[in-house]
Design a protein around this motif. Sequence first.
Motif, short mmCIF file in Angstrom:
data_model
loop_
_atom_site.label_atom_id
_atom_site.label_comp_id
_atom_site.label_asym_id
_atom_site.label_seq_id
_atom_site.Cartn_x
_atom_site.Cartn_y
_atom_site.Cartn_z
N TRP A 97 0.63 -1.57 -0.12
CA TRP A 97 -0.27 0.03 -0.40
C TRP A 97 1.45 1.44 -0.24
O TRP A 97 0.54 1.88 -1.12
CB TRP A 97 -0.57 0.05 1.07
CG TRP A 97 -1.80 1.46 1.60
CD1 TRP A 97 -1.59 1.36 3.41
CD2 TRP A 97 -2.24 1.42 0.25
NE1 TRP A 97 -2.78 3.34 2.50
CE2 TRP A 97 -3.47 2.35 1.11
CE3 TRP A 97 -3.41 1.78 -0.69
CZ2 TRP A 97 -3.68 3.72 0.82
CZ3 TRP A 97 -3.97 2.56 -1.21
CH2 TRP A 97 -4.74 3.37 -0.75
N PHE A 147 -5.41 14.84 -7.64
CA PHE A 147 -4.20 13.74 -7.11
C PHE A 147 -4.50 14.86 -5.67
O PHE A 147 -4.67 13.54 -4.89
CB PHE A 147 -2.93 14.15 -7.67
CG PHE A 147 -2.87 13.21 -9.12
CD1 PHE A 147 -2.28 12.33 -8.47
CD2 PHE A 147 -2.84 13.49 -10.52
CE1 PHE A 147 -1.65 11.37 -9.10
CE2 PHE A 147 -2.33 13.25 -11.51
CZ PHE A 147 -1.46 11.51 -11.41
N TRP A 150 -7.07 12.81 -3.98
CA TRP A 150 -6.31 10.97 -4.05
C TRP A 150 -6.37 10.51 -2.36
O TRP A 150 -5.85 10.11 -0.85
CB TRP A 150 -6.67 10.17 -4.88
CG TRP A 150 -5.93 9.15 -4.46
CD1 TRP A 150 -7.10 7.96 -4.68
CD2 TRP A 150 -4.66 8.39 -4.40
NE1 TRP A 150 -6.57 7.11 -4.30
CE2 TRP A 150 -5.62 6.85 -3.95
CE3 TRP A 150 -3.99 8.92 -4.21
CZ2 TRP A 150 -4.36 5.92 -4.40
CZ3 TRP A 150 -2.64 7.96 -3.93
CH2 TRP A 150 -2.76 6.48 -4.05
N ILE A 154 -6.85 9.45 1.32
CA ILE A 154 -6.68 8.53 2.00
C ILE A 154 -5.60 8.72 4.15
O ILE A 154 -6.52 7.78 4.30
CB ILE A 154 -4.64 8.81 1.33
CG1 ILE A 154 -5.27 7.45 -0.01
CG2 ILE A 154 -3.78 7.83 1.70
CD1 ILE A 154 -3.98 7.66 -1.30
N ARG A 157 -8.98 8.35 5.57
CA ARG A 157 -9.33 6.82 6.02
C ARG A 157 -8.75 6.53 6.54
O ARG A 157 -9.03 5.17 7.19
CB ARG A 157 -9.44 6.44 4.59
CG ARG A 157 -11.42 7.16 3.80
CD ARG A 157 -11.47 6.41 2.63
NE ARG A 157 -12.09 7.33 1.21
CZ ARG A 157 -12.55 6.95 0.62
NH1 ARG A 157 -12.58 5.65 -0.29
NH2 ARG A 157 -13.28 7.72 -0.06
N ILE A 170 -0.09 6.19 6.32
CA ILE A 170 0.09 5.31 6.21
C ILE A 170 0.31 4.32 7.81
O ILE A 170 1.50 5.27 8.01
CB ILE A 170 0.42 4.00 4.94
CG1 ILE A 170 -0.15 3.14 6.15
CG2 ILE A 170 1.82 4.45 5.17
CD1 ILE A 170 0.91 1.48 3.99
N GLN B 52 -16.72 5.32 -0.65
CA GLN B 52 -16.31 6.08 0.63
C GLN B 52 -15.78 5.59 1.52
O GLN B 52 -14.72 5.20 2.48
CB GLN B 52 -17.21 6.93 1.10
CG GLN B 52 -17.74 7.52 -0.26
CD GLN B 52 -16.74 8.71 -0.44
OE1 GLN B 52 -15.96 10.29 0.33
NE2 GLN B 52 -17.34 9.64 -1.84
N LEU B 54 -14.35 2.82 1.54
CA LEU B 54 -12.62 1.91 0.99
C LEU B 54 -11.19 2.46 1.84
O LEU B 54 -11.34 3.41 1.40
CB LEU B 54 -12.74 2.10 -0.69
CG LEU B 54 -11.59 0.69 -1.22
CD1 LEU B 54 -12.37 -0.61 -0.59
CD2 LEU B 54 -11.93 0.43 -2.68
N ALA B 55 -10.55 1.84 2.93
CA ALA B 55 -10.32 2.68 2.97
C ALA B 55 -8.87 2.86 2.52
O ALA B 55 -8.17 3.66 2.50
CB ALA B 55 -9.56 1.60 4.41
N ARG B 56 -8.73 2.24 1.45
CA ARG B 56 -7.27 2.15 0.19
C ARG B 56 -7.58 2.20 -1.06
O ARG B 56 -7.27 1.18 -2.17
CB ARG B 56 -6.42 0.46 0.65
CG ARG B 56 -5.78 0.95 2.21
CD ARG B 56 -4.15 -0.28 2.70
NE ARG B 56 -4.52 -0.03 3.53
CZ ARG B 56 -3.21 -0.62 4.63
NH1 ARG B 56 -3.27 -2.16 3.79
NH2 ARG B 56 -2.95 -0.22 5.28
N PRO B 57 -8.47 3.45 -1.54
CA PRO B 57 -9.26 3.41 -3.11
C PRO B 57 -7.92 3.51 -3.44
O PRO B 57 -7.04 3.88 -3.39
CB PRO B 57 -9.92 4.85 -2.70
CG PRO B 57 -8.74 5.82 -1.47
CD PRO B 57 -8.27 4.36 -1.05
N PHE B 59 -6.44 4.68 -6.98
CA PHE B 59 -6.25 6.09 -8.37
C PHE B 59 -6.57 5.98 -9.32
O PHE B 59 -7.94 6.86 -9.53
CB PHE B 59 -4.67 7.13 -8.02
CG PHE B 59 -4.90 8.13 -8.26
CD1 PHE B 59 -6.17 9.30 -7.70
CD2 PHE B 59 -4.33 8.40 -9.70
CE1 PHE B 59 -5.17 10.26 -8.07
CE2 PHE B 59 -4.70 9.78 -10.78
CZ PHE B 59 -5.06 10.86 -9.64
#
Lengths: 245, 245
Positions: A97, A147, A150, A154, A157, A170, B52, B54-57, B59
């Motif tokens: 990830w 960008f 996004w 992250i 979330r 992360i 929304q 999804l923790a790791r969407p 790009f």
Amino acid sequence: MSYQLHYWPTIQGRGEFIRLALEAAGAPYVDVARGTGAGQGTRAMMRYFNDQDLARPPFACPFLVDGKRVIAQTAAILMYLGPRLGLVGASEIDRLWAHQIQLTIADFITEAHDVHHPLGVGLYYEDQKPESLRRAAEFRAERLPKFMAWFEAIVERNPRNAGSEFPHLIGGRLSYVDLSLFQVVAGLQYAFPKASRKAFRKTPQVLAVHAGVQAHKRVAAYLASERRIAFNVEGIFRHYPELDG
Amino acid sequence: MSYQLHYWPTIQGRGEFIRLALEAAGAPYVDVARGTGAGQGTRAMMRYFNDQDLARPPFACPFLVDGKRVIAQTAAILMYLGPRLGLVGASEIDRLWAHQIQLTIADFITEAHDVHHPLGVGLYYEDQKPESLRRAAEFRAERLPKFMAWFEAIVERNPRNAGSEFPHLIGGRLSYVDLSLFQVVAGLQYAFPKASRKAFRKTPQVLAVHAGVQAHKRVAAYLASERRIAFNVEGIFRHYPELDG
């Protein structure tokens, strides 16, 4: 033994993402092409490109030399250094990830560069100015906000950010992707002060990651040192006011 | 359980690098956006971008869904699939080298795409034709030969190629980077038949990798099937004769 970083000596460029990781971790390294000692300087870097006996040659810089290992590609170098410098989590899926985020940063960096070089790297900016103006308009209106949204999502979330002083992309502590996002924000603030200010209004978490990294003790010391090359119009992020809208 | 590949249903594009790996390994997968069943089609793919929770969407596509894991970025997907499909060596350093090659292929792909979109993805090719002509000239004269020379050098320097029927980029057997180089060669032969023929005259080993992959039993079956989308002027590699010099 010290890591050897090989990169152009007068720009931040892609090498800066590696420098930031090494500096934040307090790792011993030599910025080879910037050195003046024996076996240093740009020529020492170029030797790797011309070495016919090197089984696994780099295509371009930056590359890292760690003993006998020669590793190129910014994101791959960071993936290699991450666990060794304590700048990424332990699980395969967390590392993947982090790397996925880094690759998306790499894509963004390429687009930020191509704003001033839409026709290719063989021509000067001055020889592709009208084209740059057109590409810059799309970059400011579409690509930059997309960008940043996004990255913002992250951080929002990341479940580990609840209640922490500074958020992270992360996990619950500093990783190399935080450092890279810091560098992206810093580059945008330099190159596109107006357009980025507008974009960042919608991405407070991205700015908070930037602030957190900037306040990191070793990073702050690095940024204040002579080892940090100033932004300039030779690198990826270039301040040409006409491209900022 | 089947892998789910999510990618645009009408082009090879970046998704093709994943398709080739899955096909060469004979792995079970669903090409989700191309499906017509329940939970398939482009809408099923788009749901991931809008989710929304999804923790790791991702790009962008392609992305791979493996159970609960959602993995984007072509090179990262291949790094994840490589060991699982038996398409990469076992050591960390061999995997990193394979990935480094893949990232360099990704860089090349971006440049091949930008030949017909130098001003960005927001405009049609027809709206940036003069600029494309200028960028294409540099691509043919400088970038294409430079990248191909690097791939050629890697194959030449791979010690495991001595005496083998078909050469490989890394190690003594098929890896996902061989498949990706095959795809690059195929794309160039379609998009730039004249310029690539000239470049390949100097890179017989690159052509030999292409031939070896093409002769691979499962790859050959895939290429002859309806699962292989034909090249067209919507993808990365586009045949516009005026850009071929």
